[in-house]
Write a protein that holds these residues in place. Structure first.
Motif, short mmCIF file in Angstrom:
data_model
loop_
_atom_site.label_atom_id
_atom_site.label_comp_id
_atom_site.label_asym_id
_atom_site.label_seq_id
_atom_site.Cartn_x
_atom_site.Cartn_y
_atom_site.Cartn_z
N GLY A 1 2.88 5.53 -7.33
CA GLY A 1 1.79 5.69 -8.27
C GLY A 1 1.48 4.42 -9.04
O GLY A 1 1.22 4.46 -10.25
N ARG B 1 0.83 -1.20 0.00
CA ARG B 1 0.00 0.00 0.00
C ARG B 1 0.87 1.25 0.00
O ARG B 1 0.66 2.19 -0.78
N THR B 2 1.88 1.27 0.87
CA THR B 2 2.76 2.42 0.96
C THR B 2 3.54 2.61 -0.34
O THR B 2 3.65 3.72 -0.87
N ASP C 1 1.28 3.95 -3.13
CA ASP C 1 0.97 5.37 -2.98
C ASP C 1 2.16 6.24 -3.40
O ASP C 1 1.99 7.26 -4.07
N ARG C 2 3.36 5.83 -3.01
CA ARG C 2 4.54 6.64 -3.29
C ARG C 2 4.94 6.58 -4.77
O ARG C 2 5.40 7.57 -5.34
#
Length: 361
Positions: free
Chosen positions: A182, A175-176, A179-180
């Protein structure tokens, strides 16, 4: 070979032993102990005895697996060596067999100093006495796929996910990372599952990625990616030569990123470069701005429409030139023309010594 059903253990043993026998001269004898033998709590799948013309005998412990992933290669080889020691057999004389062994699994077994064979004809068998060396290639893809999991790193989603896994230094959750970087969670999940099965990443108890063998991930990507075929390449001539191209590139902004041997010169110079490869979102406009002439022969410039805009992510500015991130550059070089693969190897050496310069923490 029957591709309708995956061979069972007995079938695998029969086919592998027969292939080994057929690859040895007629003066050699191959005898197998096919029935399972108990060694303490362990079960021996088979012991192969190969007798040379001089009477020297090589005894090999066979470890047979219905399915063997690269991440499980160490366990299989260790188990076979434990059995070998119990039977007073040289621990080097172990051979891991399966219906199919992927390139990454075969590579892992080789690195462990063991032999392997599968039912498709992928064989590496080595013995010092008598001296034996058999190496043949079989299928490059599993003829008996067991499920719908991802098996290839082709395509834009896989490429974007691989770039994220390599570029960002773990530990991280998907997830992290998504998000970072894209990257959609689904793409990351499928790609990391493949990399996990190939033993190229390590995950914690709750799923976060804790280690990445980034060099082997790039090499694994290079088996499914090709810079010329995965992207759209248009060839041009800069009649004034590459020094002029470099001057013009440094004067324009955005929407391009150099790759190939041309970009490699900015990181680890190896040899004079005669071809510039440049990613751009608008080939016609970039060619006009750089004064390039379309050509089918004698090209010294490739303008490349990328498989995905990720090639413009985390670019490196070197001497005023926008270059793709070394992770993208490495796979482009390893799959490029001419001397590019050799320059890719040199770049990987540079990357090992300069991780802080290209990986994001």
């Amino acid at each position: 070979m029957n591709t309708s059903a995956r061979p069972n253990e007995a079938g695998v043993l029969r086919s592998v032993i027969e292939m080994i026998r057929s690859r040895l001269p007629t003066q050699w004898a191959v005898v197998s102990v096919a029935q399972p033998l108990p060694v303490g709590r362990l079960r021996v799948d088979a012991v192969l005895e190969i007798t040379g013309p001089d009477g020297a005998v090589a005894r090999l412990v066979i470890e047979c697996k219905q399915n063997l992933l690269a991440r499980d290669a160490l366990r299989a080889v260790t188990r076979a060596r434990t059995i070998a020691e119990s039977l007073a057999i040289d621990p080097a004389n172990v051979i891991v067999v399966s219906p199919y062994l992927s390139p990454t699994t075969r590579e892992s077994i080789t690195e462990l100093g063991a032999s392997y064979a599968d039912s498709t004809g992928n064989i590496l068998l080595q013995s010092t006495r008598p001296a034996i060396f058999i190496a043949t290639e079989g299928a490059s893809k599993d003829p008996w796929p067991s499920d719908e999991t991802l098996r290839s790193l082709k395509g834009r989603g896989a490429g974007r996910a691989v770039r994220a896994v390599v570029d960002f230094n773990p530990p991280y959750t998907l997830r992290t990372l998504g998000d970072r970087a894209g990257v959609p969670f689904g793409s990351l999940a499928r790609v990391t599952d493949l990399l996990d099965r190939d033993g190229l990443i390590t995950r914690g108890n709750r799923g976060p990625v804790t280690e990445v063998d980034w060099e082997r991930v790039i090499r694994r990507w290079a088996r499914d990616y090709d810079v010329a075929r995965s992207n759209r390449v248009t060839t041009f001539l800069d009649p004034r030569g590459l020094p002029t191209l470099t001057e013009n590139l440094s004067a324009i902004e955005g929407d391009y990123a150099a790759t190939g041997a041309y970009a490699a010169q900015q990181f680890s110079p190896v040899a004079p470069n005669r071809l510039a490869a440049i990613y751009t979102t608008d080939v016609a406009a970039t060619a006009e701005r750089l004064g390039l002439v379309p050509t089918d022969a004698g090209a010294n410039v490739w303008l490349i429409e990328p498989y995905d805009d990720v090639v413009f992510d985390r670019v490196a500015i070197r001497d005023g030139i926008r270059c793709v991130n070394p992770s993208q550059l490495a796979v482009d070089l390893l799959t490029g023309p001419g001397r590019d693969p050799a320059e890719g190897e040199e770049l990987l050496v540079w990357m090992k010594g300069n991780e802080d310069a290209w990986r994001t923490r």
